[in-house]
Design a protein around this motif. Structure first.
Motif, PDB file in Angstrom:
ATOM      1  N   ARG A   1       0.831  -1.328  -0.059  1.00 47.65           N
ATOM      2  CA  ARG A   1       0.174  -0.079  -0.162  1.00 47.65           C
ATOM      3  C   ARG A   1       0.831   1.393  -0.011  1.00 47.65           C
ATOM      4  NH1 ARG A   1      -5.240  -0.622   3.122  1.00 47.65           N
ATOM      5  NH2 ARG A   1      -4.713   1.454   4.057  1.00 47.65           N
TER       6      ARG A   1
ATOM      7  N   ASP B   1       5.882  -4.573  -5.570  1.00 45.67           N
ATOM      8  CA  ASP B   1       4.378  -4.196  -4.888  1.00 45.67           C
ATOM      9  C   ASP B   1       3.785  -5.529  -4.541  1.00 45.67           C
ATOM     10  OD1 ASP B   1       2.367  -3.021  -3.562  1.00 45.67           O
ATOM     11  OD2 ASP B   1       1.599  -1.936  -5.333  1.00 45.67           O
TER      12      ASP B   1
ATOM     13  N   SER C   1       1.265  -5.719  -2.524  1.00 44.07           N
ATOM     14  CA  SER C   1      -0.231  -5.460  -1.975  1.00 44.07           C
ATOM     15  C   SER C   1      -1.437  -6.369  -2.565  1.00 44.07           C
ATOM     16  CB  SER C   1      -0.529  -4.092  -2.426  1.00 44.07           C
ATOM     17  OG  SER C   1       0.052  -3.099  -1.799  1.00 44.07           O
TER      18      SER C   1
ATOM     19  N   LEU D   1      -9.331  -6.446   1.632  1.00 39.97           N
ATOM     20  CA  LEU D   1      -8.839  -5.238   2.090  1.00 39.97           C
ATOM     21  C   LEU D   1      -8.593  -5.525   3.645  1.00 39.97           C
ATOM     22  CD1 LEU D   1     -11.286  -2.371   0.614  1.00 39.97           C
ATOM     23  CD2 LEU D   1      -8.742  -2.781   0.167  1.00 39.97           C
TER      24      LEU D   1
ATOM     25  N   ARG E   1      -4.890  -5.066   5.255  1.00 37.75           N
ATOM     26  CA  ARG E   1      -4.603  -4.282   6.500  1.00 37.75           C
ATOM     27  C   ARG E   1      -4.018  -5.006   7.458  1.00 37.75           C
ATOM     28  NH1 ARG E   1      -9.063  -1.445   5.211  1.00 37.75           N
ATOM     29  NH2 ARG E   1     -10.641  -2.701   6.045  1.00 37.75           N
TER      30      ARG E   1
ATOM     31  N   GLU F   1      -0.251  -5.267   6.471  1.00 37.55           N
ATOM     32  CA  GLU F   1       0.433  -3.908   6.481  1.00 37.55           C
ATOM     33  C   GLU F   1       0.722  -3.783   8.117  1.00 37.55           C
ATOM     34  OE1 GLU F   1       0.024   0.766   5.258  1.00 37.55           O
ATOM     35  OE2 GLU F   1      -1.796  -0.669   5.321  1.00 37.55           O
TER      36      GLU F   1
END
Length: 174
Positions: A85, A111, A113, A145, A149, A152
């Protein structure tokens, strides 16, 4: 006096003149003195100065594009970075996972993500156009999502953020 008696008398005179020197120089006493000297040396010898660990080189926060992030894949001893992200993390300490040969190696220098959101290591989860726009991740569902999260947060708590990921051409405006 015969020869044997003469010889015994001479030996008696030697011992009478210096009895301590011959009594002290027995093999057992010499061995004990050597052990005592060695033990004293070991206890009293100066200790070597402490060796401090070398500090890791300072990491400068910088801006990456997908193309400039690509070399940080852990090959040839390079650091291992990956982006989640828009944040670029130094995951070198997790080289066993993210470096060459690791289960997450395809995310190194990329990346990660979309792949992390989908729990997928497939190559089609990686950005193909290194000079194009970044993946907006707009098509991710609620569960994906949430998974992203979680990843992350895990990276934030475990690894150092060393930069941010911008699309090619955007880094000059930042």
């Amino acid at each position: 006096m015969d020869y044997v008696e003469q010889r015994m008398a001479q030996e008696a005179q030697k011992h009478a003149a210096n009895p301590a020197s011959t009594a002290f120089l027995t093999p057992l006493n010499l061995f004990l003195v050597a052990v005592l000297l060695y033990t004293t040396y070991v206890i009293l010898r100066p200790s070597p100065p402490p060796v401090l660990p070398k500090e890791a080189p300072a990491t400068v926060f910088r801006t990456f594009t997908p193309r400039t992030l690509l070399p940080f894949n852990g090959e040839d001893g390079a650091p291992v970075y990956l982006a989640v992200r828009g944040k670029v993390f130094d995951v070198t300490s997790g080289r066993n996972f993210y470096g060459p040969g690791g289960p997450y190696a395809n995310f190194a220098g990329r990346d990660a993500s979309r792949g992390l959101a989908h729990h997928s290591f497939d190559e089609d989860m990686l950005t193909k156009d290194l000079d194009g726009p970044l993946d907006p991740l707009e098509d991710l569902g609620k569960d994906e999502l949430e998974a992203l999260r979680d990843w992350e947060e895990r990276f934030n708590s475990k690894y150092l953020v060393v930069g941010r990921l911008l699309a090619a051409g955007d880094e000059k405006a930042a």
